[in-house]
Write a protein that holds these residues in place. Structure first.
Motif, short mmCIF file in Angstrom:
data_model
loop_
_atom_site.label_atom_id
_atom_site.label_comp_id
_atom_site.label_asym_id
_atom_site.label_seq_id
_atom_site.Cartn_x
_atom_site.Cartn_y
_atom_site.Cartn_z
N ASP A 134 26.84 82.01 -80.98
CA ASP A 134 25.51 82.19 -80.41
C ASP A 134 24.59 81.10 -80.96
N VAL A 135 23.80 80.52 -80.08
CA VAL A 135 22.91 79.42 -80.45
C VAL A 135 21.59 79.59 -79.70
N ASP A 136 20.67 78.67 -79.93
CA ASP A 136 19.42 78.64 -79.18
C ASP A 136 19.51 77.74 -77.96
N ILE A 137 20.27 76.64 -78.10
CA ILE A 137 20.28 75.59 -77.09
C ILE A 137 21.69 75.06 -76.91
N VAL A 138 22.07 74.79 -75.66
CA VAL A 138 23.29 74.05 -75.37
C VAL A 138 22.93 72.88 -74.47
N SER A 139 23.68 71.81 -74.61
CA SER A 139 23.37 70.58 -73.89
C SER A 139 23.87 70.64 -72.45
N ALA A 140 23.09 70.05 -71.55
CA ALA A 140 23.47 70.02 -70.14
C ALA A 140 24.51 68.95 -69.84
N CYS A 141 25.00 68.23 -70.87
CA CYS A 141 26.11 67.31 -70.59
C CYS A 141 27.32 68.11 -70.13
N SER A 142 27.38 69.41 -70.49
CA SER A 142 28.36 70.35 -69.94
C SER A 142 27.85 71.76 -70.20
N MET A 143 27.29 72.38 -69.18
CA MET A 143 26.65 73.69 -69.31
C MET A 143 26.97 74.54 -68.08
N LEU A 144 27.54 75.72 -68.32
CA LEU A 144 27.81 76.66 -67.24
C LEU A 144 26.71 77.71 -67.20
N ALA A 145 26.10 77.88 -66.04
CA ALA A 145 24.98 78.81 -65.88
C ALA A 145 25.35 79.94 -64.93
N ARG A 146 24.92 81.15 -65.27
CA ARG A 146 25.11 82.30 -64.37
C ARG A 146 24.10 82.17 -63.23
N TRP A 147 24.59 82.08 -62.00
CA TRP A 147 23.70 81.77 -60.89
C TRP A 147 22.67 82.87 -60.65
N SER A 148 23.04 84.13 -60.82
CA SER A 148 22.07 85.21 -60.63
C SER A 148 20.93 85.09 -61.63
N ALA A 149 21.23 84.61 -62.84
CA ALA A 149 20.19 84.40 -63.85
C ALA A 149 19.32 83.19 -63.49
N VAL A 150 19.93 82.18 -62.90
CA VAL A 150 19.16 81.01 -62.46
C VAL A 150 18.12 81.43 -61.43
N ARG A 151 18.52 82.29 -60.50
CA ARG A 151 17.56 82.79 -59.49
C ARG A 151 16.41 83.52 -60.16
N GLU A 152 16.71 84.22 -61.25
CA GLU A 152 15.68 84.99 -61.96
C GLU A 152 14.77 84.08 -62.79
N ILE A 153 15.37 83.15 -63.54
CA ILE A 153 14.61 82.31 -64.48
C ILE A 153 13.90 81.17 -63.77
N GLY A 154 14.53 80.63 -62.74
CA GLY A 154 13.97 79.48 -62.03
C GLY A 154 14.67 78.20 -62.39
N PHE A 155 14.33 77.12 -61.69
CA PHE A 155 14.99 75.84 -61.88
C PHE A 155 14.35 75.10 -63.06
N TRP A 156 14.72 73.83 -63.21
CA TRP A 156 14.21 73.04 -64.34
C TRP A 156 12.77 72.62 -64.11
N ASP A 157 12.04 72.43 -65.20
CA ASP A 157 10.68 71.93 -65.15
C ASP A 157 10.73 70.47 -64.66
N TYR A 158 10.18 70.22 -63.49
CA TYR A 158 10.32 68.91 -62.83
C TYR A 158 9.66 67.78 -63.62
N ARG A 159 8.78 68.10 -64.57
CA ARG A 159 8.01 67.06 -65.26
C ARG A 159 8.87 66.18 -66.17
N TYR A 160 10.00 66.70 -66.65
CA TYR A 160 10.67 66.06 -67.78
C TYR A 160 11.36 64.74 -67.46
N PHE A 161 11.96 64.61 -66.30
CA PHE A 161 12.76 63.45 -65.90
C PHE A 161 14.10 63.46 -66.64
N ILE A 162 14.11 63.14 -67.94
CA ILE A 162 15.29 63.34 -68.80
C ILE A 162 14.81 63.78 -70.18
N TYR A 163 15.71 64.43 -70.89
CA TYR A 163 15.53 64.87 -72.28
C TYR A 163 14.62 66.10 -72.41
#
Length: 303
Positions: A134-163
Motif C-alpha cells: 500500500d502506498v500513496d502514489i504510483v507512477s503512470a509509467c505503468s498504472m492500472l486503473a479501475r474504470w468504474s472508479a475513474v468515472r467516479e473520480i474524474g479524469f486528469w487535471d488538464y493544467r499539468y501537461f506533464i509531471y
C-alpha cells in the motif's frame, strides 16, 4: 486496435485524458454496459518503457483481489541496468508537500513500511521484491486503473501537461476511499527520471506540485506548506542567478509565478538564454584580433 491521434501536443496528461474521453464515448456506452462489454480497467503506460512478461496479468490479478483497490502501479527497473530496481513505494508528506520512497514520521504506513524495508533490504536496489505494498502514489509509467472508479473520480487535471498529474490523481483516489497499491511482481523498465531532467521538465515539476499541495491539503495547512515551498524555490532562483545561471533562475521563478496566476499547459520556452562568446564580445566591443581579454574567476573551481 483504435489509434486516436491528438492534433496538438497536450503532454502526457492531455494524451491520457484523450484516451479516457475515447473510452467514455466509444467503449463505455449504455449498450456496452448492458451487454457486459464496457471496460473493467484501463492501463496507462508511458511511451519510453519496456514491459516484462506477465506484468499486465499480475496487475489485473492484484486489482481483482480487492474491490477497494482503485489504482495498481508497477515496480520500475532501470531501462539500461535491468537488475536495478529504481522505484517501488512512493509516499506523500502533507507537512512539506514532498514525495519520497519512505513515509514521513507519523504516516499511517510508516511502521509497516519500515518492517518491510528492513526485511527486504530497502525500497530500491537489487533486492528480492515480491508482493503488494500500500502506498500513496504510483507512477503512470505503468498504472492500472479501475474504470468504474475513474468515472467516479474524474479524469486528469488538464493544467499539468506533464509531471505530478499522476500524483494528483492518486491522492484524489485515496481521498475518495480507494486503496493505491504497488504490485512488486509487475515489472516495467524505464529510464530514471533524473536522466531526463531539463530546465523545462524542472519547471513542470515545480509548478505542478504547488497545485497538488493547493488541491489536496486542508486550506490552513495548504497555505503554510505553499509558503514554505515558494520561499525555498525563490531562494533557489536567487542562488542560480548569483551564479550566472540566468535561464535556470528564470525557469524557477516562472514556475512560481505561473502556478500563482494559474498559467497552465506547456511552457512557452521563452526566457533569457545563455549568451554566446561571439555575442558577448561584440556587445563589449572586443572584436579586434588584437584584443586581449582577462578572465577573472571568483574561486578556483569556477575555472
Amino acid at each position: 486496435l483504435a489509434v486516436v491521434r491528438n492534433a496538438d501536443n497536450l503532454g502526457g496528461c492531455g494524451g491520457f485524458n484523450t484516451g479516457f474521453e475515447y473510452i467514455a464515448h466509444a467503449l463505455d456506452t449504455v449498450e456496452a454496459r448492458r451487454a457486459g462489454e464496457a471496460p473493467d480497467y484501463v492501463w496507462l503506460v508511458d511511451d519510453d518503457i519496456d514491459v516484462a512478461e506477465g506484468t499486465l496479468a499480475s496487475l489485473v490479478a492484484t486489482m481483482r483481489s480487492d474491490s477497494s483497490i482503485g489504482l495498481v502501479g508497477s515496480r520500475t527497473m532501470d531501462y539500461h541496468s535491468r537488475e536495478d530496481t529504481i522505484e517501488t513505494t512512493i509516499y506523500f508528506d502533507p507537512m512539506t508537500g514532498f514525495m519520497g520512497d519512505q513515509p514521513a514520521p507519523g504516516h499511517r504506513l510508516r511502521a509497516s513500511h519500515d518492517e518491510w524495508a528492513s526485511e527486504v533490504g530497502g525500497p530500491k536496489g537489487r533486492y528480492p521484491f515480491r508482493g503488494v505494498r500500500d502506498v500513496d502514489i504510483v507512477s503512470a509509467c505503468s498504472m492500472l486503473a479501475r474504470w468504474s472508479a475513474v468515472r467516479e473520480i474524474g479524469f486528469w487535471d488538464y493544467r499539468y501537461f506533464i509531471y505530478c498529474d499522476d500524483a494528483d490523481w492518486c491522492l484524489r483516489f485515496s481521498r475518495a476511499g480507494y486503496r493505491i497499491v504497488c504490485d512488486l511482481d509487475a515489472v516495467i523498465y524505464h529510464t530514471p527520471w533524473h536522466h531526463k531532467l531539463t530546465p523545462a521538465r524542472l519547471y513542470y515539476a515545480q509548478r505542478n506540485i504547488l497545485w497538488v499541495i493547493q488541491k489536496v491539503l486542508q486550506p490552513d495547512l495548504s497555505r503554510r506548506v505553499l509558503a514554505a515551498r515558494v520561499r525555498s524555490l525563490m531562494r533557489d532562483s536567487l542562488y542560480a542567478s548569483m551564479h550566472r545561471r540566468l535561464f535556470h533562475a528564470e525557469i524557477i521563478r516562472r514556475s512560481v509565478e505561473d502556478a500563482a496566476t494559474d498559467l497552465w499547459g506547456k511552457l512557452d520556452d521563452q526566457g533569457p538564454k545563455p549568451e554566446s562568446l561571439d555575442v558577448a564580445f561584440t556587445r563589449l566591443g572586443l572584436r579586434s584580433a588584437r584584443s586581449r581579454v582577462a578572465v577573472l574567476c571568483s574561486s578556483p573551481d569556477s575555472l
